[in-house]
Scaffold this active site. Structure first.
Site, mmCIF file in Angstrom:
data_model
loop_
_atom_site.group_PDB
_atom_site.id
_atom_site.type_symbol
_atom_site.label_atom_id
_atom_site.label_comp_id
_atom_site.label_asym_id
_atom_site.label_seq_id
_atom_site.Cartn_x
_atom_site.Cartn_y
_atom_site.Cartn_z
ATOM 1 N N LYS A 109 0.844 -1.205 0.000
ATOM 2 C CA LYS A 109 0.000 0.000 0.000
ATOM 3 C C LYS A 109 0.882 1.259 0.000
ATOM 4 O O LYS A 109 0.599 2.225 -0.708
ATOM 5 C CB LYS A 109 -0.948 -0.025 1.209
ATOM 6 C CG LYS A 109 -2.069 -1.049 1.032
ATOM 7 C CD LYS A 109 -2.835 -1.352 2.315
ATOM 8 C CE LYS A 109 -3.809 -2.514 2.043
ATOM 9 N NZ LYS A 109 -4.507 -2.978 3.250
ATOM 10 N N ASP A 111 -11.543 2.463 3.894
ATOM 11 C CA ASP A 111 -11.874 1.039 3.748
ATOM 12 C C ASP A 111 -13.390 0.833 3.640
ATOM 13 O O ASP A 111 -13.836 -0.252 3.254
ATOM 14 C CB ASP A 111 -11.347 0.245 4.956
ATOM 15 C CG ASP A 111 -10.038 -0.472 4.644
ATOM 16 O OD1 ASP A 111 -9.768 -0.717 3.452
ATOM 17 O OD2 ASP A 111 -9.305 -0.785 5.598
ATOM 18 N N GLN A 126 -4.744 -1.681 9.446
ATOM 19 C CA GLN A 126 -4.588 -3.020 8.874
ATOM 20 C C GLN A 126 -5.134 -4.076 9.838
ATOM 21 O O GLN A 126 -4.761 -4.102 11.012
ATOM 22 C CB GLN A 126 -3.093 -3.264 8.575
ATOM 23 C CG GLN A 126 -2.812 -4.558 7.868
ATOM 24 C CD GLN A 126 -3.412 -4.617 6.458
ATOM 25 O OE1 GLN A 126 -3.314 -3.654 5.690
ATOM 26 N NE2 GLN A 126 -4.054 -5.722 6.118
#
Ligand code: NDP
Length: 283
Positions: free
Chosen positions: A52, A119, A96
């Site tokens: 990422k 997200d 994460q």
């Protein structure tokens, strides 16, 4: 033989466009910023986070990395999120998963400002998606919709079968297909006659996590098949949730594994960060 839906190529195209739009934003003094928070040493999470970060750098997006030790307390993590929520340079916050077991994942995800929830997991954003007015769309399903768009598939009136009802893939992609006027059947481990349901589908989206459980002879001639599954077989080989060769012989179009949905997920994370920065620029 089915057309191969090349996720790598589509993702590269999207990332190229994001890079161009980032250059434009920078001209008016707005640099898109993504905060990436990793707690602990999980090797797979480390790999995802570094992918990422690399993708951000390539796109010209500022990435603000927070690598915290496994013993970080929930309070410390919530304090960091609070700081990032108030930091004007940050357009997106990504924590994460999975988090260490002493931290309540739900509490952490709900602490992220819905306006920075790239997200798309915050209940506010889930609600916006469910009511047909999305703000952030979860990255993997968003990528799937872009792939379908790319193949020129008009979902209006089509029968879509989604196998898997997780909050990160199955449920949101079902809602997105519904918003595109498909008739959606959402299947899971208790579904009866799964093969018959798949046989009736114009579009099959498999997100189960079981190697090749959707058999090739279940696929209707000409159907579009999106395989989200990533399953390791043996030491090195990766396979999807669909029996690829047999399905490709019947499908109209199909995603490979690897090189299908996988590369789209990171591209859509960058897309969400860009969209958030564009909203900041308009404010
Ligand atoms: P989850 O484990 O959260 O969900 C799996 C779903 O499959 C559940 O709804 C489960 O049903 C259902 N299921 C399990 N067994 C069967 C069965 N025999 N028949 C029908 N349905 C079944 O998985 P995720 O959604 O997180 O991930 C699915 C796959 O996609 C994994 O391989 C994962 O690695 C991959 N993935 C890939 C991404 C990418 O970027 N390419 C991103 C995210 C995931 P029930 O609810 O009843 O238990």
């Amino acid at each position: 033989m089915a057309k191969i839906i090349d996720g790598k190529a589509i993702a590269a195209e999207i990332r190229g466009r994001i890079k161009e739009e980032t250059v434009e934003l920078k001209k008016i003094g707005v640099t898109p910023g993504l905060a990436v928070v990793l707690v602990g040493e999980d090797p797979a999470s480390r790999v995802y986070v570094s992918m990422k970060e690399k993708a951000c750098a390539e796109a010209g997006i500022f990435s603000d990395e927070h690598k915290l030790p496994a013993e970080t307390s929930e309070t410390q993590l919530l304090e960091l999120i609070d700081r990032l929520n108030r930091d004007d340079r940050i357009d997106g916050i990504l924590v994460q998963l999975p988090l260490p077991s002493h931290i309540d994942e739900t509490r952490v995800l709900e602490a992220i400002s819905p306006a920075k929830d790239v997200d798309g997991f915050h209940p506010y954003n889930v609600g916006r998606l469910a009511t047909g007015n999305p703000l952030f769309q979860p990255c993997t399903p968003y990528g799937i919709m872009k792939m379908l768009e790319h193949t020129g598939t008009d979902l209006t009136g089509k029968d879509v079968v989604v196998v898997g009802r997780s909050n990160i893939v199955g449920k949101p992609v079902a809602l997105m297909c519904l918003a595109k006027h498909a008739s959606v059947t959402l299947c899971h481990s208790r579904t009866r006659n799964l093969a018959d349901k798949v046989r009736a589908a114009d579009v099959v989206i498999a997100a189960v996590g079981r190697a090749e459980m959707v058999k090739g002879d279940w696929i209707k001639e000409g159907a579009v098949v999106i395989d989200v599954g990533i399953n390791r077989v043996g030491e090195k080989k990766l396979v999807g949730d669909v029996e690829y060769a047999a399905a490709a012989a019947r499908a109209g179009a199909i995603t490979p594994v690897p090189g299908g949905v996988g590369p789209m997920t990171i591209a859509m994370l960058l897309q969400n960060t860009l969209e958030s920065a564009q909203r900041r620029a308009r404010r």
